[in-house]
Enzyme design. Sequence first.
Site, PDB file in Angstrom:
ATOM      1  N   LYS A 292       0.822  -1.219   0.000  1.00 34.28           N
ATOM      2  CA  LYS A 292       0.000   0.000   0.000  1.00 34.28           C
ATOM      3  C   LYS A 292       0.850   1.260   0.000  1.00 34.28           C
ATOM      4  CE  LYS A 292      -4.427  -1.665   1.347  1.00 34.28           C
ATOM      5  NZ  LYS A 292      -5.648  -1.562   2.098  1.00 34.28           N
TER       6      LYS A 292
ATOM      7  N   LYS B 246      -5.365  -9.300  -6.687  1.00 37.28           N
ATOM      8  CA  LYS B 246      -6.643  -9.558  -6.005  1.00 37.28           C
ATOM      9  C   LYS B 246      -7.685  -8.508  -6.387  1.00 37.28           C
ATOM     10  CE  LYS B 246      -6.619  -7.220  -1.578  1.00 37.28           C
ATOM     11  NZ  LYS B 246      -7.132  -7.177  -0.259  1.00 37.28           N
TER      12      LYS B 246
ATOM     13  N   LYS C  73     -10.887  -2.780  -3.866  1.00 35.36           N
ATOM     14  CA  LYS C  73     -11.693  -1.556  -3.936  1.00 35.36           C
ATOM     15  C   LYS C  73     -10.973  -0.445  -4.676  1.00 35.36           C
ATOM     16  CE  LYS C  73     -13.470  -2.266   0.722  1.00 35.36           C
ATOM     17  NZ  LYS C  73     -12.984  -2.107   2.092  1.00 35.36           N
TER      18      LYS C  73
HETATM   19  N1  AQP Z   1     -10.185 -10.044  -3.281  1.00 35.51           N
HETATM   20  C1  AQP Z   1     -10.540 -10.521  -2.110  1.00 35.51           C
HETATM   21  N2  AQP Z   1     -10.807 -11.850  -1.970  1.00 35.51           N
HETATM   22  C2  AQP Z   1     -11.174 -12.362  -0.756  1.00 35.51           C
HETATM   23  N3  AQP Z   1     -11.298 -11.602   0.359  1.00 35.51           N
HETATM   24  C3  AQP Z   1     -11.045 -10.284   0.248  1.00 35.51           C
HETATM   25  N4  AQP Z   1     -11.075  -9.281   1.152  1.00 35.51           N
HETATM   26  C4  AQP Z   1     -10.740  -8.123   0.550  1.00 35.51           C
HETATM   27  N5  AQP Z   1     -10.482  -8.338  -0.759  1.00 35.51           N
HETATM   28  C5  AQP Z   1     -10.649  -9.679  -0.961  1.00 35.51           C
HETATM   29  C6  AQP Z   1     -11.431  -9.468   2.552  1.00 35.51           C
HETATM   30  O1  AQP Z   1     -12.490  -8.593   2.859  1.00 35.51           O
HETATM   31  C7  AQP Z   1     -12.384  -8.210   4.227  1.00 35.51           C
HETATM   32  C8  AQP Z   1     -12.557  -6.746   4.320  1.00 35.51           C
HETATM   33  O2  AQP Z   1     -11.513  -6.110   3.628  1.00 35.51           O
HETATM   34  P1  AQP Z   1     -11.230  -4.580   3.915  1.00 35.51           P
HETATM   35  O3  AQP Z   1     -12.293  -3.783   3.328  1.00 35.51           O
HETATM   36  O4  AQP Z   1     -11.015  -4.365   5.340  1.00 35.51           O
HETATM   37  O5  AQP Z   1      -9.866  -4.241   3.266  1.00 35.51           O
HETATM   38  P2  AQP Z   1      -9.035  -4.683   2.080  1.00 35.51           P
HETATM   39  O6  AQP Z   1      -8.578  -6.079   2.226  1.00 35.51           O
HETATM   40  O7  AQP Z   1      -7.957  -3.678   2.058  1.00 35.51           O
HETATM   41  O8  AQP Z   1      -9.997  -4.531   0.839  1.00 35.51           O
HETATM   42  P3  AQP Z   1      -9.517  -4.187  -0.605  1.00 35.51           P
HETATM   43  O9  AQP Z   1     -10.639  -4.334  -1.527  1.00 35.51           O
HETATM   44  O10 AQP Z   1      -8.300  -4.950  -0.931  1.00 35.51           O
HETATM   45  O11 AQP Z   1      -9.181  -2.650  -0.474  1.00 35.51           O
HETATM   46  P4  AQP Z   1      -7.927  -1.895  -1.040  1.00 35.51           P
HETATM   47  O12 AQP Z   1      -8.138  -1.777  -2.500  1.00 35.51           O
HETATM   48  O13 AQP Z   1      -8.003  -0.581  -0.332  1.00 35.51           O
HETATM   49  O14 AQP Z   1      -6.730  -2.686  -0.670  1.00 35.51           O
HETATM   50  C9  AQP Z   1     -11.043  -8.709   4.736  1.00 35.51           C
HETATM   51  O15 AQP Z   1     -11.265  -9.878   5.534  1.00 35.51           O
HETATM   52  C10 AQP Z   1     -10.300  -9.060   3.490  1.00 35.51           C
HETATM   53  O16 AQP Z   1      -9.410 -10.133   3.713  1.00 35.51           O
END
Ligand code: AQP
Length: 333
Positions: free
Chosen positions: A114, A198, A201
């Site tokens: 990040k 992956k 968001k």
């Molecule tokens: N691609 C994914 N596959 C499976 N699980 C996922 N999670 C996130 N992306 C995937 C799981 O969702 C939960 C909540 O995630 P979060 O919103 O707290 O944060 P994150 O993992 O940072 O989500 P993103 O989409 O990946 O955001 P960005 O783009 O900001 O990095 C967690 O349990 C996570 O494992």
Amino acid sequence: MAKKIFSGVQPTGNLHLGNYIGAIKNFVDLQNKKDNQCIFCVVDLHAITVRQDPKELKNNIRETTAAFLASGIEPEKSIIFNQSLVPAHSEGSWILGCVARMGWLNRMTQFKEKAGKDKEKASIGLYIYPVLMAADILLYDATHVPVGEDQKQHLELSRDIAQKFNLDFKSPNFFQTPEPLIQKNFARIMSLKDGKKKMSKSDPSDLSRINLKDTKDEIVNKIKKAKTDNEDMPTDESKLNNRPEIENLLSIYSSLSNQNIKNTIEQFSNKNFSEFKAQLADIVVEIISPISEEIKRLEKDTQFIDDILLNGSQKAEKIAKLKVEKLKKIVGF
Ligand code: AQP
């Protein structure tokens, strides 16, 4: 055995199918198992580790709560709240930050990803994110934490912090060492445009993910455009090697239809990609569209959502405040 479950989702907008399959769907199953005590948190303190627009953040907190409710998390069965309403998280996090070691945090791959190349400009909050996560979990004596695979390393750090605290302060068993609950098969849903990345968001391409608020047409269109390859549909699991996009689409289908990937491969082995994609779109629409409509309906009733969060935070506060008071006593305050 009864499990104490804690997990969180960041209110950073664009909730997607990966969040649903990797986290929220699992939350609902856990909530519905007899004797489990579940706490699901909208982790807004985590969200501000990267810059958020204040107005959007408020909307996103409500949207994430609406997504929990629309997916089947029930405030009568689970505690639902947003983190910033319970000050114990920040207080506990400071004390745990004095136990965690720099060397441990330096190993966290999510910070490296990040922060990117210019890590000098990343916020300190982003660096100490896993310490706050440890406080979230440990303050509730959570025994199990359902997370996607990407969060496994942070959970291991929570365990290390718990053990070091118990040892340093000669307080055996004060903190529980929580276990991760990671789904075996569908822990990581990948981007529809690149099977090695992956679904996320923050991906600039909206076509890379199915948002939980997408319309039926958007879902169908995104699946139609999802990357595949020129080979035939696989006939067994060994044919998935080096075909991450295909494996991902089959995983999404399998997860949403509650079957293993082997069965899905058998089901489609003599079909072509367009037939498979049409059925995949059908099942995604069938599961996601009602959730999407319910999120949009609930979001309009901001008072209802705010009441759920306030109510949940009062229940959470009772537990976390007590633990922080004991924690302060142990360190000598
Ligand atoms: N691609 C994914 N596959 C499976 N699980 C996922 N999670 C996130 N992306 C995937 C799981 O969702 C939960 C909540 O995630 P979060 O919103 O707290 O944060 P994150 O993992 O940072 O989500 P993103 O989409 O990946 O955001 P960005 O783009 O900001 O990095 C967690 O349990 C996570 O494992």
